[in-house]
Design a protein around this motif. Structure first.
Motif, PDB file in Angstrom:
ATOM      1  N   LYS A 134      79.403  17.530  32.417  1.00  0.00           N
ATOM      2  CA  LYS A 134      78.268  18.811  33.578  1.00  0.00           C
ATOM      3  C   LYS A 134      77.648  19.120  33.021  1.00  0.00           C
ATOM      4  CE  LYS A 134      82.462  21.644  31.795  1.00  0.00           C
ATOM      5  NZ  LYS A 134      83.067  22.551  33.738  1.00  0.00           N
ATOM      6  N   GLU A 186      77.734  25.476  41.199  1.00  0.00           N
ATOM      7  CA  GLU A 186      79.091  25.235  41.279  1.00  0.00           C
ATOM      8  C   GLU A 186      79.507  24.076  42.169  1.00  0.00           C
ATOM      9  OE1 GLU A 186      80.274  27.770  44.946  1.00  0.00           O
ATOM     10  OE2 GLU A 186      78.268  28.578  44.987  1.00  0.00           O
ATOM     11  N   PRO A 209      84.440  30.044  36.686  1.00  0.00           N
ATOM     12  CA  PRO A 209      84.469  30.685  35.930  1.00  0.00           C
ATOM     13  C   PRO A 209      84.991  32.348  35.121  1.00  0.00           C
ATOM     14  CG  PRO A 209      81.695  31.553  36.262  1.00  0.00           C
ATOM     15  CD  PRO A 209      82.970  31.087  37.594  1.00  0.00           C
ATOM     16  N   ILE A 264      72.677  25.650  37.335  1.00  0.00           N
ATOM     17  CA  ILE A 264      73.867  26.017  36.842  1.00  0.00           C
ATOM     18  C   ILE A 264      74.464  25.953  38.020  1.00  0.00           C
ATOM     19  CG2 ILE A 264      75.561  27.298  35.724  1.00  0.00           C
ATOM     20  CD1 ILE A 264      73.453  28.705  33.859  1.00  0.00           C
ATOM     21  N   LEU A 295      79.037  23.657  36.958  1.00  0.00           N
ATOM     22  CA  LEU A 295      80.484  24.646  36.724  1.00  0.00           C
ATOM     23  C   LEU A 295      81.858  23.645  37.607  1.00  0.00           C
ATOM     24  CD1 LEU A 295      79.233  27.853  37.293  1.00  0.00           C
ATOM     25  CD2 LEU A 295      79.809  27.294  35.355  1.00  0.00           C
ATOM     26  N   ARG A 296      83.111  24.267  36.954  1.00  0.00           N
ATOM     27  CA  ARG A 296      83.728  23.603  37.877  1.00  0.00           C
ATOM     28  C   ARG A 296      84.704  24.771  38.326  1.00  0.00           C
ATOM     29  NH1 ARG A 296      86.913  21.777  32.890  1.00  0.00           N
ATOM     30  NH2 ARG A 296      87.712  23.826  33.281  1.00  0.00           N
ATOM     31  N   LEU A 340      78.124  34.994  36.124  1.00  0.00           N
ATOM     32  CA  LEU A 340      77.764  34.310  35.128  1.00  0.00           C
ATOM     33  C   LEU A 340      76.526  35.267  34.719  1.00  0.00           C
ATOM     34  CD1 LEU A 340      76.561  30.916  37.288  1.00  0.00           C
ATOM     35  CD2 LEU A 340      77.739  31.266  34.678  1.00  0.00           C
ATOM     36  N   ILE A 385      80.461  34.098  42.049  1.00  0.00           N
ATOM     37  CA  ILE A 385      80.544  33.380  40.851  1.00  0.00           C
ATOM     38  C   ILE A 385      78.686  33.613  40.038  1.00  0.00           C
ATOM     39  CG2 ILE A 385      79.463  31.361  40.122  1.00  0.00           C
ATOM     40  CD1 ILE A 385      81.507  29.851  42.373  1.00  0.00           C
ATOM     41  N   LEU A 411      77.983  25.694  27.971  1.00  0.00           N
ATOM     42  CA  LEU A 411      77.150  26.202  28.384  1.00  0.00           C
ATOM     43  C   LEU A 411      76.261  26.520  27.385  1.00  0.00           C
ATOM     44  CD1 LEU A 411      75.469  26.738  30.711  1.00  0.00           C
ATOM     45  CD2 LEU A 411      76.858  29.093  31.078  1.00  0.00           C
ATOM     46  N   THR A 442      74.012  29.440  43.270  1.00  0.00           N
ATOM     47  CA  THR A 442      75.084  29.783  43.789  1.00  0.00           C
ATOM     48  C   THR A 442      74.704  29.284  45.500  1.00  0.00           C
ATOM     49  OG1 THR A 442      75.538  31.964  43.934  1.00  0.00           O
ATOM     50  CG2 THR A 442      76.054  29.947  41.696  1.00  0.00           C
ATOM     51  N   GLU A 493      84.346  25.676  29.669  1.00  0.00           N
ATOM     52  CA  GLU A 493      82.658  25.562  29.879  1.00  0.00           C
ATOM     53  C   GLU A 493      81.755  26.572  29.668  1.00  0.00           C
ATOM     54  OE1 GLU A 493      83.482  26.749  34.141  1.00  0.00           O
ATOM     55  OE2 GLU A 493      83.096  24.346  34.508  1.00  0.00           O
TER      56      GLU A 493
END
Length: 622
Positions: free
Chosen positions: A391, A416, A442, A414, A438-439, A497, A493, A462, A484, A458
């Motif tokens: 990650k 996506e 979140p 960060i 990110l997967r 966050l 997203i 982080l 993002t 996750e």
């Protein structure tokens, strides 16, 4: 031999002597810290303004001039005080000659904000245009500079204006790329000045700021309504003032000052404040509480006045002084002893506050013990993951590398999904820019306890990447940038966050470390030129500028932007929108509105403010 040839070239001609102006312009970071574009509260343009206002504050502290007028536009600033005014024969020396200034006379400026006399010279050297006007006893003197060079020297003339000094400057856009002053940051600066100087009024663009109760007003203003667990404790003594309470939020929140100067990175006075509170509370309750339980959720402010303060840099963000005066007590002993005496007295006189304070510490102790088992397992998983953490693509320099000049540039993006993180990873500066991928979306952590930070892999990874589990002292990146897509999913997203940081690490936001990355929505180009546009308005201007036959590309996601293109958007042309908290933005109300259960109010807000692609097309033709 190469060595002898090299030695031969080392002659008198090799030694360059820069004048004061050239040195400041060549090494601006030595004088004002990082440069920046104004999107961060510690960017250089705010240091220039602060250095200008500092001189006016020093006049006020000496008893001259109770009003300071500040006028700011996007690209200029003006400060007018009503102090004694620079002596007319010394105007040039005070703004254009290093090692000249009234602050070298320690009898005049015993507890001044700055003692090195460099501030106004740095403002002059780093400005495209700089004007100084001194008004003194019915006469005035004006001088105008460009890039620190005197361009117009006006003769002394008569005037009916009140005594004082006026400074107007326009920062050099070649040094401060794409800069603009942000009023929310400047308003915070102004408020800090009036909190620390009772009787002072500062007028910012027509709005008046003053404070009657000093740090009590500061903490009241900073805290959300109803956030304090007990009434704010406010204590004042000679050369020291403190205010403190506990809140319902996570983290520690401190505001520290020296001689009226805000020290966002703390220093010896803030460390002593934290130590003094722990010692006093342990002794008062006769129980050896864990330090972290006492400090959890604390909100505190401290201001001290020190003779000849020593800071760790010209920008004065961290106090390095060990003593209150050259022959006085240590800062540590002075602060700790004051707190031990005054806070102990206060708690004895206010048993209801002492009871509420005890309950808060006991609650923190209980929560810590409940989390202990979960934290241990989560931290073991994080250690294993960090060895092969896919990650995180880390950088080489970190914010806690205090001796590295580039630490302020350190950034964690960060992102996506793989496509966006792939573009940023290929385009980034591996020295200072890291990427955390990110997967998908979140978890919405609104209303959840801090357990979720450890239970959610996750979030746990982080917080370990940032190194903020136990506070911001070891923070690894100065800028935490949410990157993002500008679509519905990306916005969602982004909100999730922001909820994570505001809920569990609000001090990361308060101290100005969290940003939103702005990326271009359109590329407008012809055969000769390409323009990237961040809004419909910019797109229209670009289309008009390039004329007929332009090609317009709409970027729907970060993954559509090639690494070569992306390089400029995260380096020299980076645009960051800071996540700023102020009194009007109460965290719990904000999160409840956006991230809580659906309400009629929120549905109506979304319907009223929704704009779709069709609307944008209609706007273009209008």
């Amino acid at each position: 031999m190469a060595t002898s040839q090299t030695a031969a070239r080392y002659t008198e001609a090799s030694i360059k002597s820069l004048d004061w102006r050239e040195h400041i312009r060549l090494r601006p970071g030595m004088y004002i810290g990082k440069l920046g574009d104004g999107s961060s509260a510690d960017d250089g343009i705010y240091v220039l303004l602060k250095e200008t206002i500092d001189n006016s504050i020093d006049e006020f502290m000496m008893g001259y001039g109770r009003v300071i007028e500040v006028k700011v536009t996007k690209h200029s600033a003006q400060v007018r005080d009503y102090g004694r005014g620079i002596p007319l024969g010394k105007v040039y020396d005070c703004v254009a000659r290093i090692n000249t200034g009234g602050k070298y006379d320690s009898e005049v400026f015993q507890k001044s904000i700055g003692l090195n006399g460099i501030g106004s010279k740095a403002v002059n050297a780093l400005s495209r245009y700089f004007k100084v006007q001194a008004i003194r006893d019915g006469k005035t003197k004006i001088q105008e500079f460009e890039y620190g060079i005197l361009k117009k020297d006006h003769k002394i003339t008569k005037t009916s204006e009140k005594n004082g000094t006026l400074i107007y400057f326009e920062p050099d856009p070649e040094i401060f790329k794409n800069f603009q002053f942000r009023l929310d940051f400047i308003e915070n600066q102004i408020k800090n000045y009036v909190y620390l100087n009772a009787g002072l009024t500062i007028v910012l663009n027509g709005q008046r700021f003053q404070s009657k109760h000093g740090l009590l007003d500061l903490l009241t203003d900073k805290l959300e309504e109803g956030a304090a667990r007990y009434p704010i404790i406010h204590l004042k003594g000679k050369d020291i003032e403190i205010a403190l309470t506990h809140t319902n939020q996570y983290g520690e929140d401190y505001y520290s000052f020296v001689n009226g100067q805000f020290t966002p990175q703390g220093g010896t006075h803030q460390a002593a404040f934290r130590e003094g509170v722990i010692k006093t509370i342990r002794e008062f309750y006769k129980k050896n509480f864990e330090a972290m339980d006492i400090r959890a959720s604390i909100a505190g402010a401290i201001a001290v006045r020190i003779q000849e303060p020593v800071f760790e840099s010209q920008t004065k963000t961290k106090l390095g002084s060990t003593h209150m005066a050259p022959d006085g007590p240590t800062v540590r002993n002075f602060v700790v002893e004051f707190i031990k005496t005054e806070l102990d007295n206060y708690l004895h006189k206010h048993p209801e506050t002492a009871e509420l304070l005890l309950k808060k510490i006991q609650q923190s102790e209980k929560e810590r013990k409940e989390l202990a088992g979960i934290k241990k397992l989560a931290n073991e998983r994080a250690k294993k993951a960090s060895l092969h953490n896919k990650k995180l693509r880390d950088c080489r320099i970190h914010y806690n590398d205090t001796k590295n000049d580039r630490r302020f540039e350190t950034t964690l993006f960060i992102t996506e999904g793989d496509s966006a993180s792939g573009s940023i990873t290929k385009a980034r500066d591996v020295q200072t820019q890291a990427v955390f991928s990110l997967r998908g979306k979140p978890l919405n952590c609104f209303g959840l306890s801090k357990k979720v930070v450890y239970q959610n892999e996750e979030f746990n990874l982080l917080q370990h990447a940032l190194n903020i589990e136990n506070g911001l002292e070891g923070l690894r990146y100065n800028n935490v940038v949410i990157a993002t897509d500008a679509d519905v999913d990306g916005m969602h997203i982004r909100l999730l966050l922001m909820t994570f940081f505001l809920q569990f690490f609000p001090d990361l936001v308060r101290q100005g470390h969290v940003y939103i990355l702005e990326t271009p929505l359109f590329r407008v180009r012809n055969k000769q030129k390409t323009i990237y546009c961040y809004s419909e308005e910019e797109k229209q201007k670009a289309r008009e500028q390039l004329g007929k036959g332009v090609e317009i590309t709409r970027f729907k996601g970060l993954g559509e932007i090639s690494p070569d293109e992306f390089r400029r958007f995260i380096r020299e042309d980076i645009r960051l929108e800071p996540l700023v908290l102020d009194k009007k933005m109460q965290i719990q109300k904000l999160l409840s509105y956006y991230m809580g259960k659906n309400t009629q109010d929120r549905q109506e807000f979304i319907i009223d403010n929704l704009r779709v692609e069709k609307d944008l097309v209609m706007d273009e033709s209008a």
